[in-house]
Scaffold this active site. Structure first.
Site, PDB file in Angstrom:
ATOM      1  N   ASP A  25      36.202  33.340  97.354  1.00 14.28           N
ATOM      2  CA  ASP A  25      37.734  33.953  96.537  1.00 14.28           C
ATOM      3  C   ASP A  25      37.789  33.560  94.987  1.00 14.28           C
ATOM      4  O   ASP A  25      37.610  32.515  94.858  1.00 14.28           O
ATOM      5  CB  ASP A  25      38.554  33.287  97.254  1.00 14.28           C
ATOM      6  CG  ASP A  25      40.288  33.966  97.130  1.00 14.28           C
ATOM      7  OD1 ASP A  25      40.151  34.772  96.312  1.00 14.28           O
ATOM      8  OD2 ASP A  25      41.096  33.565  97.658  1.00 14.28           O
ATOM      9  N   ASP A  77      38.819  40.806  95.417  1.00 15.12           N
ATOM     10  CA  ASP A  77      38.330  39.482  94.658  1.00 15.12           C
ATOM     11  C   ASP A  77      38.148  38.391  95.874  1.00 15.12           C
ATOM     12  O   ASP A  77      37.664  37.191  95.499  1.00 15.12           O
ATOM     13  CB  ASP A  77      39.596  38.852  93.689  1.00 15.12           C
ATOM     14  CG  ASP A  77      40.685  38.677  94.503  1.00 15.12           C
ATOM     15  OD1 ASP A  77      40.914  39.131  95.738  1.00 15.12           O
ATOM     16  OD2 ASP A  77      41.812  38.031  94.144  1.00 15.12           O
ATOM     17  N   GLU A  78      38.081  38.845  97.041  1.00 18.60           N
ATOM     18  CA  GLU A  78      37.506  37.908  97.962  1.00 18.60           C
ATOM     19  C   GLU A  78      36.506  38.889  99.300  1.00 18.60           C
ATOM     20  O   GLU A  78      36.888  39.730  99.502  1.00 18.60           O
ATOM     21  CB  GLU A  78      38.890  37.348  98.613  1.00 18.60           C
ATOM     22  CG  GLU A  78      39.529  38.077  99.471  1.00 18.60           C
ATOM     23  CD  GLU A  78      40.858  37.103 100.026  1.00 18.60           C
ATOM     24  OE1 GLU A  78      40.349  36.231 100.602  1.00 18.60           O
ATOM     25  OE2 GLU A  78      42.011  37.815  99.996  1.00 18.60           O
TER      26      GLU A  78
END
EC number: 2.7.7.7
Length: 415
Positions: free
Chosen positions: A11, A101-102
């Protein structure tokens, strides 16, 4: 279920704000927020003052007078998010991206090439920092749920590996709010019965949780509190639903606020359904009030839909039902629409003109077909001239201005 910790949850830390600080080094170490009227994302320096995503810009400035607002570099967000996920791809094909983003990664099959899961995670973090200039936190555990919690504990810019022999010792001392699916409203309800840690949740009788949260949520959280999570990674999965939401700050629960917001949300969702030819049968709305209590309502239709006005009207009925059951609530802070039970391939069944009251909401009627035709005409205009070229009324377009569509698109799952 695996007996070794081989699942990584990676993350990127305060991603949008971190990108802005990367692009403009003068912002490093300063409290910044992406957005304006609404905070879309906040740096860790801003979070220290209580600034959070979804917060009205005025409230954020009151909490942090020195807060710096930036407009957002959306193309860079996409580019850097893709590049970070590509680093994971270099180690294993089993990567499940769950947002820009993860992502999860299962490294069980590549330890003989790259070392232990901890060594792989360390290398990933080092490469993302060296190649992209961004901080990334990683949790390593035996299950997806625990890996995600471990990455939250690792923040900012850290690594936490949970050994299978110490899972419950690690998990049970943590606050219940770290669990997947426990938002502010659920956390507040659990606190009312004295449950503030995951361990306290684990020791709570299942019947009490069912009465408090309902059977589905109660059973799910009870299982997760004991780290019972059999889910496998789904690499390159197709979405099972499409949704959109709008954070409103604090707005009166009146038609002049609700109708244009729902129309804008329906436009965003339905246009995606049409683009992929995947209409859906179940419509769900979520209404969050000023105290962060959230209520959902859903309905499953006879035929799947992807027409904007149909979706907006059905969602409007559901929201009005929520407000009728919560007459004491006069202020709303968020509205959301999602469509699930998506069809992979669907043949429309035409209907005879029987004069039914809901004909304009039935895809196979003459009115329903006319609505779909109007939507497709709008889709074609937008494909040629851009999304802002035409819409379903100026009021609906006004509702979009606080949060740019480019930012919304980054968070929307590919169908």
């Amino acid at each position: 279920m695996e007996t070794t910790a081989t699942i990584l949850h990676a993350d990127l830390d305060a991603f949008y704000a971190s990108v802005e600080q990367l692009l403009d080094p003068s912002l490093r170490g300063k409290p910044i927020a992406v957005g304006g009227g609404v905070v879309l994302a906040a740096s860790y320096e801003a979070r220290a003052f209580g600034v959070r995503g979804g917060m009205p810009g005025r409230t954020a400035r009151e909490l942090c007078p020195q807060l710096i607002f930036v407009g957002g570099n959306f193309s860079h967000y996409q580019r850097l998010g893709d590049a970070a996920i590509k680093v994971l791809d270099d180690f294993t094909p089993l990567v499940e991206r769950i947002s820009i983003d993860e992502a999860f990664a299962d490294v069980a099959g590549c330890t003989h090439l790259f070392g232990s899961p901890q060594e792989i995670a360390t290398t990933i973090r080092r490469r993302v920092r060296a190649e992209l200039g961004l901080p990334i936190s990683i949790g390593v555990a035996r299950t997806k749920h625990l890996a995600k919690i471990a990455s939250q504990v690792a923040k900012p810019d850290g690594l936490v590996v949970v050994d299978p022999g110490s899972e419950l010792a690690f998990l049970h001392d943590l606050p219940v709010g770290l669990m997947w699916g426990v938002g502010p409203a659920t956390r507040a309800r659990l606190a009312e019965i004295g449950v503030e840690t995951i361990g306290q949740l684990a020791r709570t009788h299942s019947g009490a949780l069912t009465r408090l949260l309902g059977p589905a949520a109660g059973e799910k959280l009870s299982a997760l509190s004991w780290n019972r999570d059999p889910r496998k990674l789904e690499a390159k999965r197709r979405a099972h639903s499409a949704g959109a939401q709008s954070a409103l700050g604090r707005k009166p629960a009146v038609a002049d606020v609700i109708a244009p917001t729902l129309l804008h949300l329906a436009d965003r969702v339905a246009s995606r359904l049409r683009a992929k030819a995947r209409p859906g049968r179940t419509v769900t709305v979520r209404v969050r009030f000023a105290d962060l209590t959230a209520v959902t309502r859903s309905i499953t239709l006879d035929q799947p839909i992807s027409a904007t006005m149909m979706l907006a009207e059905i969602a409007g009925d559901l929201v009005r039902g929520v407000l009728a059951d919560h007459r004491q609530e006069k202020t709303i802070s968020l509205l959301a629409i999602s469509v699930s039970h998506l069809e992979e391939s669907f043949e429309l069944q035409l209907e005879l003109p029987l004069g039914l009251a809901d004909e304009k909401r039935r895809p196979g009627t003459r009115k329903g077909l006319a609505r779909f035709g109007a939507d497709r005409a709008i889709d074609r205009i937008r494909e040629r001239f851009g999304k802002q070229a035409v819409g379903y009324g100026t009021v609906a377009l006004e509702a979009a201005r606080l949060v740019p569509d480019k930012f919304r698109e980054l968070a929307e799952k590919e169908l």
